[in-house]
Scaffold this motif. Structure first.
Motif, PDB file in Angstrom:
ATOM      1  N   UNK A  88     -35.872   7.711 -18.958  1.00 31.97           N
ATOM      2  CA  UNK A  88     -35.145   8.900 -18.535  1.00 31.97           C
ATOM      3  C   UNK A  88     -35.460   9.278 -17.089  1.00 31.97           C
ATOM      4  N   UNK A  89     -36.706   9.046 -16.662  1.00 26.66           N
ATOM      5  CA  UNK A  89     -37.158   9.536 -15.355  1.00 26.66           C
ATOM      6  C   UNK A  89     -37.172   8.457 -14.259  1.00 26.66           C
ATOM      7  N   UNK A  90     -36.428   7.386 -14.438  1.00 30.36           N
ATOM      8  CA  UNK A  90     -36.163   6.348 -13.433  1.00 30.36           C
ATOM      9  C   UNK A  90     -37.394   5.492 -13.086  1.00 30.36           C
ATOM     10  N   UNK A  91     -38.512   6.139 -12.744  1.00 33.96           N
ATOM     11  CA  UNK A  91     -39.769   5.435 -12.422  1.00 33.96           C
ATOM     12  C   UNK A  91     -39.614   4.455 -11.268  1.00 33.96           C
ATOM     13  N   UNK A  92     -38.939   4.889 -10.222  1.00 39.77           N
ATOM     14  CA  UNK A  92     -38.785   4.059  -9.027  1.00 39.77           C
ATOM     15  C   UNK A  92     -39.977   4.248  -8.093  1.00 39.77           C
ATOM     16  N   UNK A  93     -40.178   3.273  -7.211  1.00 40.96           N
ATOM     17  CA  UNK A  93     -41.215   3.363  -6.183  1.00 40.96           C
ATOM     18  C   UNK A  93     -40.636   4.164  -5.018  1.00 40.96           C
ATOM     19  N   UNK A  94     -41.133   5.374  -4.763  1.00 42.06           N
ATOM     20  CA  UNK A  94     -40.483   6.267  -3.790  1.00 42.06           C
ATOM     21  C   UNK A  94     -40.489   5.771  -2.356  1.00 42.06           C
ATOM     22  N   UNK A  95     -41.458   4.954  -1.992  1.00 38.79           N
ATOM     23  CA  UNK A  95     -41.563   4.490  -0.610  1.00 38.79           C
ATOM     24  C   UNK A  95     -40.975   3.094  -0.419  1.00 38.79           C
ATOM     25  N   UNK A  96     -40.273   2.612  -1.427  1.00 38.50           N
ATOM     26  CA  UNK A  96     -39.624   1.304  -1.353  1.00 38.50           C
ATOM     27  C   UNK A  96     -38.113   1.488  -1.379  1.00 38.50           C
ATOM     28  N   UNK A  97     -37.407   0.588  -0.706  1.00 39.72           N
ATOM     29  CA  UNK A  97     -35.949   0.656  -0.679  1.00 39.72           C
ATOM     30  C   UNK A  97     -35.368   0.260  -2.040  1.00 39.72           C
ATOM     31  N   UNK A  98     -34.070   0.466  -2.184  1.00 41.11           N
ATOM     32  CA  UNK A  98     -33.365   0.044  -3.397  1.00 41.11           C
ATOM     33  C   UNK A  98     -33.613  -1.441  -3.651  1.00 41.11           C
ATOM     34  N   UNK A  99     -33.435  -2.248  -2.617  1.00 41.31           N
ATOM     35  CA  UNK A  99     -33.643  -3.694  -2.742  1.00 41.31           C
ATOM     36  C   UNK A  99     -35.075  -3.995  -3.184  1.00 41.31           C
ATOM     37  N   UNK A 100     -36.035  -3.361  -2.534  1.00 40.90           N
ATOM     38  CA  UNK A 100     -37.448  -3.629  -2.828  1.00 40.90           C
ATOM     39  C   UNK A 100     -37.825  -3.204  -4.243  1.00 40.90           C
ATOM     40  N   UNK A 101     -37.242  -2.099  -4.723  1.00 39.91           N
ATOM     41  CA  UNK A 101     -37.525  -1.650  -6.089  1.00 39.91           C
ATOM     42  C   UNK A 101     -37.087  -2.678  -7.117  1.00 39.91           C
ATOM     43  N   UNK A 102     -35.936  -3.282  -6.890  1.00 43.95           N
ATOM     44  CA  UNK A 102     -35.420  -4.270  -7.840  1.00 43.95           C
ATOM     45  C   UNK A 102     -36.150  -5.607  -7.683  1.00 43.95           C
ATOM     46  N   UNK A 103     -36.358  -6.020  -6.450  1.00 43.00           N
ATOM     47  CA  UNK A 103     -37.026  -7.299  -6.192  1.00 43.00           C
ATOM     48  C   UNK A 103     -38.452  -7.318  -6.729  1.00 43.00           C
ATOM     49  N   UNK A 104     -39.085  -6.160  -6.756  1.00 44.16           N
ATOM     50  CA  UNK A 104     -40.479  -6.067  -7.211  1.00 44.16           C
ATOM     51  C   UNK A 104     -40.668  -6.632  -8.610  1.00 44.16           C
ATOM     52  N   UNK A 105     -39.672  -6.431  -9.472  1.00 43.59           N
ATOM     53  CA  UNK A 105     -39.771  -6.925 -10.849  1.00 43.59           C
ATOM     54  C   UNK A 105     -39.866  -8.439 -10.905  1.00 43.59           C
ATOM     55  N   UNK A 106     -39.307  -9.114  -9.905  1.00 44.06           N
ATOM     56  CA  UNK A 106     -39.382 -10.577  -9.833  1.00 44.06           C
ATOM     57  C   UNK A 106     -40.628 -11.040  -9.093  1.00 44.06           C
ATOM     58  N   UNK A 107     -41.034 -10.277  -8.105  1.00 42.93           N
ATOM     59  CA  UNK A 107     -42.214 -10.645  -7.321  1.00 42.93           C
ATOM     60  C   UNK A 107     -43.464 -10.691  -8.193  1.00 42.93           C
ATOM     61  N   UNK A 108     -43.587  -9.732  -9.118  1.00 44.12           N
ATOM     62  CA  UNK A 108     -44.807  -9.653  -9.928  1.00 44.12           C
ATOM     63  C   UNK A 108     -44.949 -10.812 -10.906  1.00 44.12           C
TER      64      UNK A 108
END
Length: 235
Positions: A88-108
Motif C-alpha cells: 500500500x505504501x509503495x516503499x520506493x527509495x526516495x533518493x533514487x530515480x524511477x529507473x534506479x528504483x526498478x533496476x535495483x530489483x535486478x541489481x541485487x
C-alpha cells in the motif's frame, strides 16, 4: 495448472490470536484473485504467508512446487525470486530515480547491466512510465509512485504478483488506473495476481474471482465474473 495450494492452514500468533483457521485454497496459474474481508479477517496474514514473511502454525502451503511452510530461512530467496510484491505504501527509495528504483530489483540478484537496462525499460513501458525514468518519487503522484512499485515487482518476470491493499492510499480514479495496469500484466504476461483489498467498488467493476475471508475463515469463493457484487457486499 495449479500454482498455489493451501491445505488445512492455520496461523496463530504468539499472543494467542488466531488469524487463519484451517484454510484450504487452490489457485491456478494465470488466475487473478481478489482476497476480500473486513478488518481482522486475515487478508494480510494470508499474503504474508505466501511470501514467507509469516509461517503457518499448521498446514501446508505449496507455491510453484516449493513447500513454503517448511522452507528454511536461508532458502527464502528462492521463493521470493518466483514472485513480486506490491504494498500500500509503495516503499520506493526516495533518493533514487524511477529507473534506479526498478533496476535495483535486478541489481541485487546480480543481473548483467545490459539485461537490467532492457528489462527495466520494458517494465516501465508496461506501466506507462517510460517517459519519467529520470524523475524522483517526490516528483510523482501517488498513482505514479504505485506504478513504479508495480514495475519493480514485475521486472524479473515473476510467476506470481502479490498485492496487499495496493490502492489503499489512492483516490477512485487513480485506483482504477492501477487496476488497469494490473489487468494488463495479468493478460499480457500471464502473471498470476492475488490482491488483498477492502475496496468494494474495485471488486464490483473488475469481475474477477473473489475469495471472501471473515474472522480468519474462508467463507466464500466466487468464480470469475459471477456474484462479484454479492461478494463485495459480504463484508
Amino acid at each position: 495448472m495449479e500454482l498455489i495450494r493451501l491445505k488445512d492452514v492455520t496461523k496463530q500468533y504468539k499472543n494467542g490470536v488466531t488469524a487463519i483457521y484451517d484454510m484450504n485454497l487452490k489457485i491456478k496459474k494465470g488466475d487473478f484473485v481478489f482476497v476480500i474481508g473486513g478488518s481482522g479477517s486475515g487478508k494480510s496474514t494470508l499474503i504474508k504467508m505466501l511470501y514467507r514473511e509469516e509461517k503457518p502454525t499448521r498446514g501446508e502451503i505449496i507455491l510453484g512446487g516449493l513447500n513454503v511452510a517448511k522452507l528454511r530461512n536461508r532458502k527464502v530467496y528462492k521463493l521470493r525470486r518466483k514472485l513480486g510484491i506490491v504494498f500500500q505504501d509503495y516503499r520506493l527509495l526516495p533518493k533514487s530515480t524511477v529507473y534506479e528504483n526498478v533496476a535495483f530489483a535486478l541489481e541485487v540478484i546480480g543481473t548483467k547491466g545490459d539485461v537490467i537496462k532492457m528489462k527495466t525499460l520494458q517494465a516501465l513501458e508496461l506501466v506507462g512510465l517510460k517517459g519519467k525514468i529520470r524523475n524522483y518519487p517526490d516528483q510523482l503522484s501517488g498513482g505514479e509512485q504505485q506504478r513504479v512499485a508495480i514495475a519493480r515487482a514485475i521486472v524479473n518476470n515473476p510467476r506470481l504478483l502479490l498485492c496487499d491493499e495496493p490502492t489503499g492510499n489512492l483516490d477512485p480514479t487513480m485506483s482504477m488506473e492501477i487496476m488497469k495496469v494490473l489487468e494488463d500484466i495479468n493478460k499480457t504476461l500471464g502473471t498470476t495476481i492475488i490482491m488483498a483489498t477492502h475496496d468494494k467498488e474495485i471488486v464490483n467493476k473488475m469481475k474477477k474471482r473473489v475469495v471472501v475471508l471473515k474472522e480468519g475463515r474462508l467463507i466464500s469463493d466466487y468464480e470469475k465474473g459471477t456474484y462479484a457484487k454479492e461478494a463485495a457486499n459480504s463484508f
